[in-house]
Design an enzyme around this catalytic site. Structure first.
Site, PDB file in Angstrom:
ATOM      1  N   LYS A  16       0.826  -1.210   0.000  1.00  0.00           N
ATOM      2  CA  LYS A  16       0.000   0.000   0.000  1.00  0.00           C
ATOM      3  C   LYS A  16       0.866   1.269   0.000  1.00  0.00           C
ATOM      4  O   LYS A  16       2.081   1.211   0.217  1.00  0.00           O
ATOM      5  CB  LYS A  16      -0.942  -0.039   1.206  1.00  0.00           C
ATOM      6  CG  LYS A  16      -1.988  -1.183   1.141  1.00  0.00           C
ATOM      7  CD  LYS A  16      -2.993  -1.097   2.292  1.00  0.00           C
ATOM      8  CE  LYS A  16      -4.023  -2.209   2.213  1.00  0.00           C
ATOM      9  NZ  LYS A  16      -5.069  -2.073   3.287  1.00  0.00           N
ATOM     10  N   TYR A  56     -12.362  -2.169  -3.886  1.00  0.00           N
ATOM     11  CA  TYR A  56     -12.853  -2.355  -2.517  1.00  0.00           C
ATOM     12  C   TYR A  56     -14.371  -2.239  -2.443  1.00  0.00           C
ATOM     13  O   TYR A  56     -14.920  -1.911  -1.386  1.00  0.00           O
ATOM     14  CB  TYR A  56     -12.181  -1.346  -1.576  1.00  0.00           C
ATOM     15  CG  TYR A  56     -10.820  -1.781  -1.052  1.00  0.00           C
ATOM     16  CD1 TYR A  56     -10.681  -2.946  -0.289  1.00  0.00           C
ATOM     17  CD2 TYR A  56      -9.674  -1.026  -1.293  1.00  0.00           C
ATOM     18  CE1 TYR A  56      -9.443  -3.344   0.211  1.00  0.00           C
ATOM     19  CE2 TYR A  56      -8.430  -1.417  -0.798  1.00  0.00           C
ATOM     20  CZ  TYR A  56      -8.330  -2.575  -0.040  1.00  0.00           C
ATOM     21  OH  TYR A  56      -7.106  -2.967   0.466  1.00  0.00           O
ATOM     22  N   ASN A 119      -1.952   0.416   6.662  1.00  0.00           N
ATOM     23  CA  ASN A 119      -1.529  -0.879   7.213  1.00  0.00           C
ATOM     24  C   ASN A 119      -0.694  -1.717   6.242  1.00  0.00           C
ATOM     25  O   ASN A 119      -0.686  -2.937   6.305  1.00  0.00           O
ATOM     26  CB  ASN A 119      -2.720  -1.654   7.795  1.00  0.00           C
ATOM     27  CG  ASN A 119      -3.744  -2.047   6.749  1.00  0.00           C
ATOM     28  OD1 ASN A 119      -3.599  -1.731   5.571  1.00  0.00           O
ATOM     29  ND2 ASN A 119      -4.768  -2.760   7.163  1.00  0.00           N
ATOM     30  N   HIS A 122      -2.173  -5.371   1.449  1.00  0.00           N
ATOM     31  CA  HIS A 122      -3.446  -6.045   1.215  1.00  0.00           C
ATOM     32  C   HIS A 122      -3.139  -7.454   0.728  1.00  0.00           C
ATOM     33  O   HIS A 122      -2.171  -7.663   0.000  1.00  0.00           O
ATOM     34  CB  HIS A 122      -4.272  -5.331   0.133  1.00  0.00           C
ATOM     35  CG  HIS A 122      -5.390  -6.181  -0.409  1.00  0.00           C
ATOM     36  ND1 HIS A 122      -6.617  -6.244   0.190  1.00  0.00           N
ATOM     37  CD2 HIS A 122      -5.432  -7.050  -1.446  1.00  0.00           C
ATOM     38  CE1 HIS A 122      -7.377  -7.113  -0.476  1.00  0.00           C
ATOM     39  NE2 HIS A 122      -6.684  -7.616  -1.465  1.00  0.00           N
ATOM     40  N   GLU A 133      -9.446 -10.656  -7.758  1.00  0.00           N
ATOM     41  CA  GLU A 133      -8.440  -9.602  -7.548  1.00  0.00           C
ATOM     42  C   GLU A 133      -7.235  -9.757  -8.477  1.00  0.00           C
ATOM     43  O   GLU A 133      -6.678  -8.758  -8.942  1.00  0.00           O
ATOM     44  CB  GLU A 133      -8.006  -9.595  -6.079  1.00  0.00           C
ATOM     45  CG  GLU A 133      -9.151  -9.154  -5.168  1.00  0.00           C
ATOM     46  CD  GLU A 133      -8.804  -9.166  -3.691  1.00  0.00           C
ATOM     47  OE1 GLU A 133      -7.660  -9.542  -3.339  1.00  0.00           O
ATOM     48  OE2 GLU A 133      -9.672  -8.781  -2.887  1.00  0.00           O
TER      49      GLU A 133
HETATM   50  P1  RTP Z   1      -7.071  -5.921   3.165  1.00  0.00           P
HETATM   51  O1  RTP Z   1      -8.409  -6.233   2.533  1.00  0.00           O
HETATM   52  O2  RTP Z   1      -6.588  -4.515   2.849  1.00  0.00           O
HETATM   53  O3  RTP Z   1      -6.047  -6.968   2.894  1.00  0.00           O
HETATM   54  O4  RTP Z   1      -7.238  -5.919   4.744  1.00  0.00           O
HETATM   55  P2  RTP Z   1      -8.025  -6.955   5.635  1.00  0.00           P
HETATM   56  O5  RTP Z   1      -8.581  -8.066   4.810  1.00  0.00           O
HETATM   57  O6  RTP Z   1      -7.140  -7.321   6.782  1.00  0.00           O
HETATM   58  O7  RTP Z   1      -9.205  -6.054   6.193  1.00  0.00           O
HETATM   59  P3  RTP Z   1     -10.660  -5.767   5.563  1.00  0.00           P
HETATM   60  O8  RTP Z   1     -11.659  -6.073   6.616  1.00  0.00           O
HETATM   61  O9  RTP Z   1     -10.814  -6.421   4.229  1.00  0.00           O
HETATM   62  O10 RTP Z   1     -10.631  -4.177   5.374  1.00  0.00           O
HETATM   63  C1  RTP Z   1     -10.005  -3.588   4.249  1.00  0.00           C
HETATM   64  C2  RTP Z   1      -9.199  -2.407   4.707  1.00  0.00           C
HETATM   65  O11 RTP Z   1     -10.064  -1.400   5.202  1.00  0.00           O
HETATM   66  C3  RTP Z   1      -9.439  -0.736   6.285  1.00  0.00           C
HETATM   67  N1  RTP Z   1     -10.244  -0.870   7.477  1.00  0.00           N
HETATM   68  N2  RTP Z   1     -10.457   0.113   8.293  1.00  0.00           N
HETATM   69  N3  RTP Z   1     -11.341   1.698  10.462  1.00  0.00           N
HETATM   70  C4  RTP Z   1     -11.707   0.420  10.383  1.00  0.00           C
HETATM   71  O12 RTP Z   1     -12.395  -0.108  11.214  1.00  0.00           O
HETATM   72  C5  RTP Z   1     -11.238  -0.350   9.270  1.00  0.00           C
HETATM   73  N4  RTP Z   1     -11.510  -1.613   9.057  1.00  0.00           N
HETATM   74  C6  RTP Z   1     -10.884  -1.941   7.911  1.00  0.00           C
HETATM   75  C7  RTP Z   1      -8.089  -1.376   6.525  1.00  0.00           C
HETATM   76  O13 RTP Z   1      -7.093  -0.578   5.926  1.00  0.00           O
HETATM   77  C8  RTP Z   1      -8.222  -2.708   5.840  1.00  0.00           C
HETATM   78  O14 RTP Z   1      -6.964  -3.151   5.401  1.00  0.00           O
HETATM   79 MG    MG Z   2      -9.743  -7.742   3.076  1.00  0.00          MG
END
Ligand code: RTP
Ligand code: MG
Length: 146
Positions: A16, A56, A119, A122, A133
């Site tokens: 990212k 997203y 973070n 992804h 994806e």
């Molecule tokens: P990613 O999709 O980016 O690999 O991350 P992930 O699966 O660990 O998390 P996901 O639930 O898919 O959420 C996508 C991205 O959205 C942001 N996020 N912010 N503020 C919040 O509560 C929150 N929750 C998620 C994060 O940057 C996350 O990577």
């Molecule tokens: Mg995710």
């Protein structure tokens, strides 16, 4: 060689904008390589707002969607297809928890991420999302490696 019994997978990884800006693309790719994941496609790219919203889209109703999209277009990202044994889960394990404060020591997010928004990485979370994806960024690549 891919047989129907193989557990060799392909998955999409994004380094990212925060991690690209920190100059740690190489360190993050090294972790993939050291864990036995092979980079089979990669490029540096700048997402448009429309592309980030489409990528997203699953999160479009979430309160953090606008911040997520703003962040993902704040600078270039490094997108890759990683291949290897159980690549999807292996990549998720290397990444660590979404919130770097909760990520296990030694994971990419624990070591390189600053916040739940910034973070670092992804990774696709399941075979179905990996297929969508990988095709999103690399339409010429077969997610099944054939
Ligand atoms: P990613 O999709 O980016 O690999 O991350 P992930 O699966 O660990 O998390 P996901 O639930 O898919 O959420 C996508 C991205 O959205 C942001 N996020 N912010 N503020 C919040 O509560 C929150 N929750 C998620 C994060 O940057 C996350 O990577
Ligand atoms: Mg995710």
């Amino acid at each position: 060689e891919f047989s129907s019994m193989s557990t060799i997978e392909r998955t999409l990884s994004i380094i990212k904008p925060d991690a690209v800006a920190k100059n740690v693309i190489g360190q993050i790719v090294s972790r993939f390589e050291q864990a036995g994941l092979k980079v089979v496609a990669a490029r540096l790219t700048q997402l448009s707002r429309a592309e980030a919203e489409r990528f997203y889209a699953v999160h479009s109703a979430r309160p953090f969607f606008k911040d997520l999209v703003d962040f993902m277009i704040s600078g270039p990202v490094f997108v890759q297809v990683l291949e290897g044994e159980n690549a999807i889960l292996k990549n998720r394990d290397l990444m660590g928890a979404t919130d770097p404060k909760k990520a296990e020591k030694g994971t990419i997010r624990a070591d390189f991420a600053d916040s739940i928004d910034a973070n670092a990485v992804h990774g696709s979370d399941a075979p179905e999302t990996a297929a969508v994806e990988v095709a999103f960024f690399f339409p010429q690549i077969d997610v099944h490696g054939r």
